[in-house]
Design a protein around this motif. Sequence first.
Motif, PDB file in Angstrom:
ATOM      1  N   GLU A  53       6.360 -22.190 -46.472  1.00 29.23           N
ATOM      2  CA  GLU A  53       7.760 -22.157 -46.053  1.00 29.23           C
ATOM      3  C   GLU A  53       8.678 -22.717 -47.127  1.00 29.23           C
ATOM      4  O   GLU A  53       9.830 -22.341 -47.223  1.00 29.23           O
ATOM      5  CB  GLU A  53       7.987 -22.951 -44.753  1.00 29.23           C
ATOM      6  CG  GLU A  53       7.342 -22.363 -43.533  1.00 29.23           C
ATOM      7  CD  GLU A  53       5.913 -22.844 -43.330  1.00 29.23           C
ATOM      8  OE1 GLU A  53       5.249 -22.315 -42.427  1.00 29.23           O
ATOM      9  OE2 GLU A  53       5.455 -23.713 -44.074  1.00 29.23           O
ATOM     10  N   THR A  88      11.572 -14.007 -42.060  1.00 27.09           N
ATOM     11  CA  THR A  88      11.246 -15.393 -41.735  1.00 27.09           C
ATOM     12  C   THR A  88      11.946 -15.848 -40.470  1.00 27.09           C
ATOM     13  O   THR A  88      11.348 -16.492 -39.620  1.00 27.09           O
ATOM     14  CB  THR A  88      11.621 -16.325 -42.901  1.00 27.09           C
ATOM     15  OG1 THR A  88      10.961 -15.879 -44.083  1.00 27.09           O
ATOM     16  CG2 THR A  88      11.231 -17.762 -42.616  1.00 27.09           C
ATOM     17  N   VAL A  89      13.219 -15.516 -40.356  1.00 29.60           N
ATOM     18  CA  VAL A  89      14.007 -16.001 -39.224  1.00 29.60           C
ATOM     19  C   VAL A  89      13.694 -15.202 -37.965  1.00 29.60           C
ATOM     20  O   VAL A  89      13.397 -15.774 -36.928  1.00 29.60           O
ATOM     21  CB  VAL A  89      15.518 -15.978 -39.550  1.00 29.60           C
ATOM     22  CG1 VAL A  89      16.330 -16.376 -38.333  1.00 29.60           C
ATOM     23  CG2 VAL A  89      15.829 -16.895 -40.725  1.00 29.60           C
ATOM     24  N   ILE A  93      13.522 -19.139 -34.490  1.00 28.43           N
ATOM     25  CA  ILE A  93      12.948 -19.941 -35.571  1.00 28.43           C
ATOM     26  C   ILE A  93      12.965 -21.404 -35.146  1.00 28.43           C
ATOM     27  O   ILE A  93      13.960 -21.885 -34.609  1.00 28.43           O
ATOM     28  CB  ILE A  93      13.686 -19.715 -36.915  1.00 28.43           C
ATOM     29  CG1 ILE A  93      12.930 -20.386 -38.062  1.00 28.43           C
ATOM     30  CG2 ILE A  93      15.125 -20.161 -36.842  1.00 28.43           C
ATOM     31  CD1 ILE A  93      13.395 -19.976 -39.441  1.00 28.43           C
ATOM     32  N   ALA A  97      10.339 -24.525 -39.581  1.00 22.76           N
ATOM     33  CA  ALA A  97      10.406 -23.292 -40.368  1.00 22.76           C
ATOM     34  C   ALA A  97      11.805 -23.108 -40.959  1.00 22.76           C
ATOM     35  O   ALA A  97      11.948 -22.672 -42.106  1.00 22.76           O
ATOM     36  CB  ALA A  97      10.015 -22.093 -39.515  1.00 22.76           C
ATOM     37  N   ALA A  98      12.832 -23.440 -40.193  1.00 21.72           N
ATOM     38  CA  ALA A  98      14.212 -23.328 -40.682  1.00 21.72           C
ATOM     39  C   ALA A  98      14.431 -24.252 -41.880  1.00 21.72           C
ATOM     40  O   ALA A  98      14.997 -23.842 -42.896  1.00 21.72           O
ATOM     41  CB  ALA A  98      15.196 -23.661 -39.558  1.00 21.72           C
ATOM     42  N   ASP A 136      15.751 -22.143 -30.175  1.00 23.70           N
ATOM     43  CA  ASP A 136      15.224 -21.426 -31.342  1.00 23.70           C
ATOM     44  C   ASP A 136      15.925 -20.082 -31.546  1.00 23.70           C
ATOM     45  O   ASP A 136      16.081 -19.629 -32.679  1.00 23.70           O
ATOM     46  CB  ASP A 136      13.713 -21.220 -31.210  1.00 23.70           C
ATOM     47  CG  ASP A 136      12.933 -22.529 -31.365  1.00 23.70           C
ATOM     48  OD1 ASP A 136      13.540 -23.547 -31.781  1.00 23.70           O
ATOM     49  OD2 ASP A 136      11.721 -22.524 -31.083  1.00 23.70           O
ATOM     50  N   ALA A 140      18.189 -19.248 -34.874  1.00 26.74           N
ATOM     51  CA  ALA A 140      17.953 -18.035 -35.671  1.00 26.74           C
ATOM     52  C   ALA A 140      19.266 -17.299 -35.922  1.00 26.74           C
ATOM     53  O   ALA A 140      19.537 -16.870 -37.052  1.00 26.74           O
ATOM     54  CB  ALA A 140      16.942 -17.132 -34.967  1.00 26.74           C
TER      55      ALA A 140
END
Length: 153
Positions: A53, A88-89, A93, A97-98, A136, A140
């Motif tokens: 990441e 990724t998003v 998310i 991860a963000a 989440d 995102a």
Amino acid sequence: MPNITDLIEQYLKQILQSSMEGSVEIQRSDLADKFSCVPSQINYVISTRFTLEKGYYVESKRGGGGYIRIQRVSLPSLEAVQRHIQQTVGEQIDQTAAEGLIYQLEEARFITAREARLLKTAVSRDVLQLKLPLRDEIRAKLMKAILIALLAK
């Protein structure tokens, strides 16, 4: 004064930066000796500071003659970065991860340190005090909207 994990991280990043191949191969025990720490401290730094990441690929071989190879994964173009963000998003998310994506974009100099701090604050669970999975999903949407605006500069 920086702590030992920060020092190890800085050392590894310096070696990576000066590497012509964009990768470094190290012996866990040699690095532990250099910093007068236990090998598990090296494992901790690598597993938390050099994640996919955050833009790093880590390969490890244990045992006699074992090594840890860290390779920087670069983001080549703005179009590739935008695709990477979309992948990724996605629709949701989580905070880890963000933050990893924000870190990767800052390291690659697509966003400034100030923009990274603002973005981390905007998408933190302290600000988005909602129940999962709504938190989440909103994170995102915020990430995509803010990053599209920042990268269009």
